[in-house]
Scaffold this motif. Sequence first.
Motif, mmCIF file in Angstrom:
data_model
loop_
_atom_site.group_PDB
_atom_site.id
_atom_site.type_symbol
_atom_site.label_atom_id
_atom_site.label_comp_id
_atom_site.label_asym_id
_atom_site.label_seq_id
_atom_site.Cartn_x
_atom_site.Cartn_y
_atom_site.Cartn_z
ATOM 1 N N GLN A 277 39.532 37.183 36.212
ATOM 2 C CA GLN A 277 38.694 35.991 36.293
ATOM 3 C C GLN A 277 38.399 35.595 37.736
ATOM 4 N N THR B 13 38.401 37.893 40.435
ATOM 5 C CA THR B 13 37.639 38.939 41.117
ATOM 6 C C THR B 13 36.202 39.060 40.614
ATOM 7 N N ARG B 14 35.953 38.741 39.350
ATOM 8 C CA ARG B 14 34.614 38.937 38.796
ATOM 9 C C ARG B 14 33.538 38.144 39.536
ATOM 10 N N PRO B 15 33.706 36.825 39.758
ATOM 11 C CA PRO B 15 32.658 36.113 40.515
ATOM 12 C C PRO B 15 32.565 36.561 41.970
ATOM 13 N N LEU C 47 33.040 39.651 43.052
ATOM 14 C CA LEU C 47 32.274 40.895 43.023
ATOM 15 C C LEU C 47 30.800 40.628 42.754
ATOM 16 N N ASP C 48 30.521 39.662 41.886
ATOM 17 C CA ASP C 48 29.122 39.286 41.643
ATOM 18 C C ASP C 48 28.467 38.799 42.931
ATOM 19 N N PHE C 49 29.199 37.993 43.677
ATOM 20 C CA PHE C 49 28.680 37.471 44.951
ATOM 21 C C PHE C 49 28.438 38.607 45.939
ATOM 22 N N GLN D 22 27.788 41.715 45.322
ATOM 23 C CA GLN D 22 26.714 42.617 44.917
ATOM 24 C C GLN D 22 25.338 41.974 44.955
ATOM 25 N N THR D 23 25.272 40.666 44.888
ATOM 26 C CA THR D 23 23.971 39.984 44.898
ATOM 27 C C THR D 23 23.578 39.488 46.277
ATOM 28 N N PRO E 175 32.564 46.968 45.452
ATOM 29 C CA PRO E 175 32.498 46.465 44.070
ATOM 30 C C PRO E 175 32.407 47.528 42.972
ATOM 31 N N ARG F 173 34.914 47.603 39.755
ATOM 32 C CA ARG F 173 34.364 47.370 38.414
ATOM 33 C C ARG F 173 34.561 48.580 37.499
#
Length: 276
Positions: free
Chosen positions: A123, A125-127, A129-131, A133-134, A165, A169
Motif C-alpha cells: 500500500q 509502494t504502489r502510490p 511507483l505511480d508517482f 512512472q507518471t 518501477p 511491479r
Amino acid sequence: MNYFNFPLEQWTNSFVNDWLLPELSGFFNQISMILRSFVEGVTNLLVAIPPEAITIVIFLLAWKLSGKGLALFTLIGGLYLGSVGLWPESLQTLAIVIVSTIISVILGVPLGILSATNKVVDQITRPILDFMQTLPIFVYLIPAILLFGLGGVPAVIATFVFATPPAVRFTSLGIKQVPEEVVEASRAFGSTRKQLLLKVQLPLAVPTIMAGINQTIMLALSMAVVASMIGAPGLGAQVLKGISTVNVGLGLTAGLAIVVLAIILDRLTQSIGNKL
C-alpha cells in the motif's frame, strides 16, 4: 486564476538550498565518487575488449538464445556501429544502462518481493511507483544535476529512479500470480515462509520478473539517451549535438545506433526470460 497562495516553489527551493545541500553534500559526494568509479570501471572494461570479440560473443549468445535472425541482426548491428564510428559512444551508453539496471534490480526485486508478501508495504509502494512512472521524464534531471553535477553519475541516478518501477511491479505481480493451490500444497507439506518463497514462488515468478527486468533495461536506455542534456556521454550526446547543430545526418546515424542497441538488448533479455 489564483484562489490560494501556495508557495510550493519557494518551499522546495528553501528546503534544497538551506538544508539539503549544506547538510548532506558530503553524503552525495561519496555516492558520486562510488558511482563514478563504477561507471568508469565498466566503461574501461568494455573499451578494453576488442570490438570484434564483443560482436562475436554477442553473436554467439544471440544464436544460442534466439536463433539465426537475432544473431544475423547482431552481426549487422555491430558492423554498423563500427562503420559509422559510434562504437565508443555505444559502449558509454551501454555502461550507463548496465550500472543503472544492476542498481535497479538489486533494489527493485527485493522491494517487489516485500511488496508481494506484505500488504502494508504494498500500500505504501504502489502510490510511490505511480508517482515515479507518471512524473515527466525531464523532471528527473533537475535534482540529479543539482545533487550530483554533470556527467555520467547524475545520468545513472536519474536512470535508476526512472527505470526501477517495472522491476518492483513485475516482481510483485509474478509472486502474486503463483496459483493459490500450489502455495497451499507447499504449506501442507510443511514448507516454511522462506522455503515457500525461495523454492516455490520465486521460481514460478521468474518469467514475469525477467519481463520486468526487460522493461527496466528499455527504460534505462531511453533515459540514458535523454540524460545527454545533463552531460551524459554516449549516443544521446551525439543526438543532442545533431539537434543543436541541425546536423540531420549525425542525428540519423546516432538514432539508428540507439535502435540497434535497443533491439539487441530487448531481444536478448526476452530470450533469456523464455529460456528460464
